[in-house]
Design a protein around this motif. Structure first.
Motif, PDB file in Angstrom:
ATOM      1  N   ASP A   1       0.841  -1.199   0.000  1.00  0.00           N
ATOM      2  CA  ASP A   1       0.000   0.000   0.000  1.00  0.00           C
ATOM      3  C   ASP A   1       0.879   1.253   0.000  1.00  0.00           C
ATOM      4  OD1 ASP A   1       0.992  -0.452   2.582  1.00  0.00           O
ATOM      5  OD2 ASP A   1      -0.805   0.314   3.598  1.00  0.00           O
TER       6      ASP A   1
ATOM      7  N   ASP B   1       7.589   3.342   3.279  1.00  0.00           N
ATOM      8  CA  ASP B   1       8.409   2.166   3.601  1.00  0.00           C
ATOM      9  C   ASP B   1       8.129   1.008   2.643  1.00  0.00           C
ATOM     10  OD1 ASP B   1       5.942   2.232   4.965  1.00  0.00           O
ATOM     11  OD2 ASP B   1       6.618   0.852   6.504  1.00  0.00           O
ATOM     12  N   ASP B   2       6.893   0.929   2.102  1.00  0.00           N
ATOM     13  CA  ASP B   2       6.625  -0.051   1.034  1.00  0.00           C
ATOM     14  C   ASP B   2       7.543   0.262  -0.153  1.00  0.00           C
ATOM     15  OD1 ASP B   2       3.540  -1.171   1.707  1.00  0.00           O
ATOM     16  OD2 ASP B   2       3.917   0.865   2.352  1.00  0.00           O
TER      17      ASP B   2
ATOM     18  N   ASN C   1      -2.565   2.532   3.574  1.00  0.00           N
ATOM     19  CA  ASN C   1      -2.049   3.870   3.876  1.00  0.00           C
ATOM     20  C   ASN C   1      -2.901   4.969   3.231  1.00  0.00           C
ATOM     21  OD1 ASN C   1       0.145   3.113   5.485  1.00  0.00           O
ATOM     22  ND2 ASN C   1       1.378   2.645   3.680  1.00  0.00           N
TER      23      ASN C   1
ATOM     24  N   ALA D   1      -3.838   6.040   6.582  1.00  0.00           N
ATOM     25  CA  ALA D   1      -2.758   6.578   7.434  1.00  0.00           C
ATOM     26  C   ALA D   1      -2.175   7.831   6.780  1.00  0.00           C
ATOM     27  CB  ALA D   1      -1.681   5.507   7.628  1.00  0.00           C
TER      28      ALA D   1
ATOM     29  N   HIS E   1       1.731   9.187   5.896  1.00  0.00           N
ATOM     30  CA  HIS E   1       2.242   9.142   4.514  1.00  0.00           C
ATOM     31  C   HIS E   1       1.746  10.300   3.648  1.00  0.00           C
ATOM     32  CE1 HIS E   1       3.922   5.077   5.100  1.00  0.00           C
ATOM     33  NE2 HIS E   1       2.872   4.895   5.872  1.00  0.00           N
TER      34      HIS E   1
ATOM     35  N   THR F   1       3.108  -6.044   2.329  1.00  0.00           N
ATOM     36  CA  THR F   1       3.584  -4.976   3.220  1.00  0.00           C
ATOM     37  C   THR F   1       2.464  -3.985   3.525  1.00  0.00           C
ATOM     38  OG1 THR F   1       4.448  -3.802   1.288  1.00  0.00           O
ATOM     39  CG2 THR F   1       6.010  -5.181   2.517  1.00  0.00           C
TER      40      THR F   1
ATOM     41  N   MET G   1       4.982  -7.813   6.506  1.00  0.00           N
ATOM     42  CA  MET G   1       5.110  -6.815   7.564  1.00  0.00           C
ATOM     43  C   MET G   1       3.737  -6.630   8.161  1.00  0.00           C
ATOM     44  SD  MET G   1       4.565  -3.677   8.930  1.00  0.00           S
ATOM     45  CE  MET G   1       5.061  -3.708  10.650  1.00  0.00           C
TER      46      MET G   1
ATOM     47  N   ASN H   1       0.757  -0.116  17.217  1.00  0.00           N
ATOM     48  CA  ASN H   1       1.110   1.289  16.979  1.00  0.00           C
ATOM     49  C   ASN H   1      -0.124   2.133  16.665  1.00  0.00           C
ATOM     50  OD1 ASN H   1       0.646   0.339  14.375  1.00  0.00           O
ATOM     51  ND2 ASN H   1       2.637   0.944  13.538  1.00  0.00           N
TER      52      ASN H   1
ATOM     53  N   GLU I   1      -1.219  -3.292  15.429  1.00  0.00           N
ATOM     54  CA  GLU I   1      -0.399  -2.637  14.400  1.00  0.00           C
ATOM     55  C   GLU I   1      -1.315  -2.288  13.225  1.00  0.00           C
ATOM     56  OE1 GLU I   1       1.517  -2.439  10.689  1.00  0.00           O
ATOM     57  OE2 GLU I   1       0.357  -4.184  11.297  1.00  0.00           O
ATOM     58  N   PHE I   2      -0.988  -1.243  12.496  1.00  0.00           N
ATOM     59  CA  PHE I   2      -1.865  -0.708  11.445  1.00  0.00           C
ATOM     60  C   PHE I   2      -2.332  -1.762  10.430  1.00  0.00           C
ATOM     61  CE2 PHE I   2      -2.412   1.259   7.237  1.00  0.00           C
ATOM     62  CZ  PHE I   2      -3.464   2.113   7.501  1.00  0.00           C
ATOM     63  N   ASN I   3      -1.385  -2.497   9.807  1.00  0.00           N
ATOM     64  CA  ASN I   3      -1.769  -3.407   8.708  1.00  0.00           C
ATOM     65  C   ASN I   3      -2.761  -4.471   9.172  1.00  0.00           C
ATOM     66  OD1 ASN I   3      -0.105  -2.107   6.913  1.00  0.00           O
ATOM     67  ND2 ASN I   3       1.604  -3.521   7.175  1.00  0.00           N
TER      68      ASN I   3
ATOM     69  N   LEU J   1       6.174  -5.183  14.602  1.00  0.00           N
ATOM     70  CA  LEU J   1       6.791  -3.993  15.208  1.00  0.00           C
ATOM     71  C   LEU J   1       7.960  -4.342  16.124  1.00  0.00           C
ATOM     72  CD1 LEU J   1       3.491  -2.127  16.152  1.00  0.00           C
ATOM     73  CD2 LEU J   1       5.028  -1.587  14.250  1.00  0.00           C
TER      74      LEU J   1
ATOM     75  N   HIS K   1       9.738  -0.117   8.338  1.00  0.00           N
ATOM     76  CA  HIS K   1       9.063  -1.387   8.626  1.00  0.00           C
ATOM     77  C   HIS K   1       9.091  -2.383   7.455  1.00  0.00           C
ATOM     78  CE1 HIS K   1       7.075   0.593  12.084  1.00  0.00           C
ATOM     79  NE2 HIS K   1       6.748   1.577  11.274  1.00  0.00           N
ATOM     80  N   ASP K   2       8.556  -1.923   6.319  1.00  0.00           N
ATOM     81  CA  ASP K   2       8.260  -2.877   5.241  1.00  0.00           C
ATOM     82  C   ASP K   2       9.506  -3.500   4.622  1.00  0.00           C
ATOM     83  OD1 ASP K   2       5.591  -2.445   5.666  1.00  0.00           O
ATOM     84  OD2 ASP K   2       5.390  -0.928   4.097  1.00  0.00           O
TER      85      ASP K   2
END
Ligand code: BDR
Ligand code: CA
Length: 324
Positions: free
Chosen positions: A26, A30-31, A55, A93, A97, A139, A165, A173, A179-181, A204, A253-254
């Motif tokens: 997405d 970081d992707d 994101n 997000a 981003h 990711t 990820m 987070n 975590e978001f994903n 994370l 992260h990704d």
């Protein structure tokens, strides 16, 4: 049987063929950096790219995927993912981003349009056509992979491994627990974690240690090619948000999900049984790891815990150097 770090390493030691992979994300700063890394590695052969809503909206992440592919000269099919998580409304997000989902440096326009089929259909086509089993590298939220497993259960055996990820054994987070994903599409995550497919989870616990500091941005920029300066710009943008939360660097992260495939020796982890909370009042989207082995269930994921930060930064420097 979970494919652990040691038997991934055995695999790489025993083959000179590049590993076929599917990138599903997405983008997202970081992707994008994860894809810069993947595209630079001779050990990996990217079969296709699929976008997922996370994101930003699916239109924006798909457009960003096309722009990154143009920047990197990645000439493989791109398919658009579902417009929303499997059974819920999207969460975006944009605070992290930006409005476009990939704010910061200017990027080229996509070289071609996404193919006419869905992300799950394109993944299925690549799996069917591949002589060897394929590794999927998600990711973003696991919506497309969940859809693939629901629609084509017979193709499970063509998925060698999922290096994702998402999640966090110790904390979240986006909420204290999630975590978001995973929070965005816990139902899809549950399908993936319960699939029996070998999983490496870059959660994370490890990705918040994959910190790239401002002095590293400069090292990357000094490589001196166009991709290096774009990556340095992405890191600066991504860091700006994290700096306001007190992070000393940008947690990329990704890129850890890709690192697990190419440099497993710079990571440590543990095989765990992980369950995804889909209903909880406070813990929806949590990845609950059976650290004390009280469930009696065999592990379903190799959960990464730590990374050699300096080696990770060296790897990113090496990745951007490729584009010279
Ligand atoms: C994850 O959420 C997204 O914002 C990042 O791209 C990463 O995949 C981290 O929680
Ligand atoms: Ca992402």
């Amino acid at each position: 049987m979970v494919e652990t770090r040691s038997n991934i390493q055995t695999f790489y030691a025993s083959t000179s063929q590049p590993l076929p992979i599917i990138l599903d994300g997405d983008p997202g700063h970081d992707d994008a950096i994860a894809w810069v890394l993947a595209r630079s590695r001779p050990e990996l052969r990217i079969l296709c790219v699929t976008s997922v809503c996370g994101n930003q909206t699916i239109e924006k992440t798909t457009y960003n995927a096309g722009r990154i592919m143009a920047l990197l000269g990645m000439d493989v099919p791109l398919a658009m993912g579902l417009p929303k998580p499997l059974f819920r409304d999207p969460i975006i997000a944009d605070t992290v981003h930006g409005k476009t989902g990939l704010d910061g440096p200017e990027l080229p326009e996509p070289m071609k349009s996404p193919v006419a089929c869905s992300a799950a259909e394109l993944m299925a086509q690549c799996l069917k056509e591949s002589d060897e089993p394929v590794v999927i590298v998600p990711t973003g939220p696991l919506t497309n992979v969940g859809a693939l497993l629901l629609l084509y259960p017979e193709l499970k055996s063509k998925i060698r491994h999922i290096s994702l990820m998402g999640g966090g054994i110790a904390r979240g987070n986006w909420t204290p627990a999630a975590e978001f994903n995973i929070l965005v599409d816990p139902d899809a995550a549950k399908i993936v974690f319960e699939s029996g497919i070998p999983i490496t989870m870059a959660g994370l616990d490890v990705t918040e240690r994959a910190l790239v500091y401002p002095e590293d941005f400069e090292r990357i920029r000094r490589v001196g090619n166009h991709v290096a300066s774009v990556v340095a710009g992405w890191l600066e943008f991504f860091y700006h948000f994290h700096q306001s939360l007190g992070y000393p660097g940008a947690p990329v992260h990704d890129a850890v999900a890709v690192t697990a495939l190419i440099r497993p020796e710079i990571l440590t982890g543990e095989d765990l049984y992980v369950q995804v909370e889909t209903k909880g009042v406070f813990c929806r989207g949590a990845t609950v790891g059976d650290l004390n082995k009280v469930s009696g269930k065999p592990p379903n994921a190799y959960c990464l815990k730590d990374i050699n930060r300096n080696a990770f930064v060296d790897l990113l420097v090496e990745a951007v150097t490729y584009y010279g």
